[in-house]
Enzyme design. Sequence first.
Site: not given
Length: 658
Positions: A397, A419-423, A464
């Site tokens: 990222e 891919q997910f906001a968490d990442f 996630h």
Amino acid sequence: MQFDRKDKDDASLLALYKILLYPRMVEEKMLILLRQGRIGKWFSGIGQEAIAVGSTLAMQSDEYILPMHRNLGVFTSRNIPLKKLMAQWQGKISGFTKGRDRSFHFGTQDYKIIGMISHLGPQMALADGIALADLIANRKNATLVFTGEGATSEGDFHEAINVASVWNLPVIFLIENNGYGLSTPINEQFNCEHLVDRAIGYGIEGIQLNGNNILEVYDKISEVAKSIRKNPRPVLIECLTFRMRGHEEASGTKYVPQHLFDTWEQKDPVKNFEKFLLSENILNEDLIASIKSGFKSDIEQEVEAAFNEEEPIANNSTELDDMFAPHTYKETLPSENKTEKRYLDAITEGLREGMLHHDNLVIMGQDIAEYGGAFKITEGFVAQFGKARVRNTPICESAIVGAGLGLSINGYKAVVEMQFADFVTCGFNQIVNNLAKTHYRWGEKADVVVRMPTGAGTGAGPFHSQSNEAWFTKTPGLKVVYPAFPYDAKGLLIAAIEDPNPVIYFEHKYLYRSLSGLVPDGYYTIEIGKANVLKEGDQLSIITYGLGVHWALEYLNNHPEISATLVDLVSLQPWDKEAVAKAVKATGRVIILHEDTLSSGFGAELSAWISENCFEYLDAPVMRCASLDTAIPMSKVLEDSFLAKSRLKETVSKLLAF
Ligand SMILES: Cc1ncc(C[n+]2csc(CCOP(=O)(O)OP(=O)(O)O)c2C)c(N)n1
């Protein structure tokens, strides 16, 4: 030291000597100014000049160079007037950052130099983006980026080289191995024999050079640059050299054994080249003295001229305005034709319209190409727009957000999909320090949208389902939007792509396939910063966004006896103060509802603002209804109890009873 002049004539060698000598003399002046207490910090590149000068001269003037803190020679070799550099270092208004950032922390499109941020490593991914723009535009340029050996331990080094290798980007990654990272010697920094050997692991060519030999550096980098312009690919070059002074002047050199200074003093790049030119009869002592005295008086003059400049005048509205690149919003009205679409399809359509409208838009993310992305938002995009503009990325990222900024610097626009906001945590530094601050620091836009599939509701657990918008609403320089309906999702994404500023675009995963609505066909925009008032009532106002909007709608639809105003903020930064104030005035009672956890969530900001600005209209304290101050649990039972929705009824009752 052996010098091989190849076919260089005397005049070229003499010119090279002068370009090499000049930064040394500037630095000597800096050391005097330091001792006199006229300047503060200074990161010395004395003893390392052959690298900055040789490599800069090897590049064409229209090619980007991304230097570090000891690379004065890059700036002087590109002929930036010393007065301008000095004004920058002294925080004067005519400096590149108008007093906003220090030393070499600036870029300049005029000289095609993109300076570092303090974090060192993030620089390298910007070079990837710049080179990618050249590659897509078929410009046949090379890009040169520097790193100290210390910063090769940062993940950014790995990510950037890996991406450049996978994408065949024409970047020269140049490591200046000067023996120490601040006080830490190389044997405590890495455990391979030569840093250049790392090239093997990335599947690229690696070359080690004597960084103190100006001809070796210039010739080899010229050759590499020529080759990668024709046959794009990254090359890793390790230049061996030594840091002859402290990390910065105040920090001393006690930890460096004297014998290292003695050895490297013998290898001084300027003195050795001078000796060579004397032996070739290109220089003589008189000529050296006259060159030096000419430089000395020029340097004196330029330095004093910069000192004599006025200090900047603080004007808070200019400071605030300069956080963002100027942008005049152009409203494009929606067409009459509308089609029922899911929230997810509306995002796809917004992205597609963006790609059709801006042929310089590149989208990047993990698995977004043939696979269509984890949520299938970009399904079919490769077939429609081609692999050059729809790019699968490795899992990195930080490098990809950085590459987005590089694309922007070199004339492109980027949309980066998390891919997910968490990442986003893995790309956080590039967002909050590079994207957010670039325009304020040196006036360059950061034309990047970061798409953030966010939120809970699906029992996906702590990594996630997080709501992390408050990390970004807190950061000056970012715009943050969070559509709750398909109609807004499409128009807002188009507006975000049009906007030359960094926009963090939250899209709620729970709504992707569970929510549909009529969406206009074709291209239209929704203005960033405008709220939607979904209901008007007089007992209380619910101010919310994202999934909170749907919780509130469900609650109010089930409770027709409650007369409420419902405000969907849509944008969180900037946010619609007028709409919020109007709602407060109409009802005197306010609930701020959000899916994010309570403490320091965006609701805290709203609540504080309402208290400060609308106090006299309030009949009750502003109440926040937010999720529990814990991580998000996976089990459906636990998740339901975590989410703010489970406390909405109780909060409404409490507020109405007050
Ligand atoms: C992420 C980060 N951690 C720590 C620092 C503090 N710091 C600034 S320069 C430096 C040493 C860098 O060493 P190197 O990359 O070899 O460059 P050099 O200073 O030797 O030219 C350190 C530790 C920083 N700027 N950024």
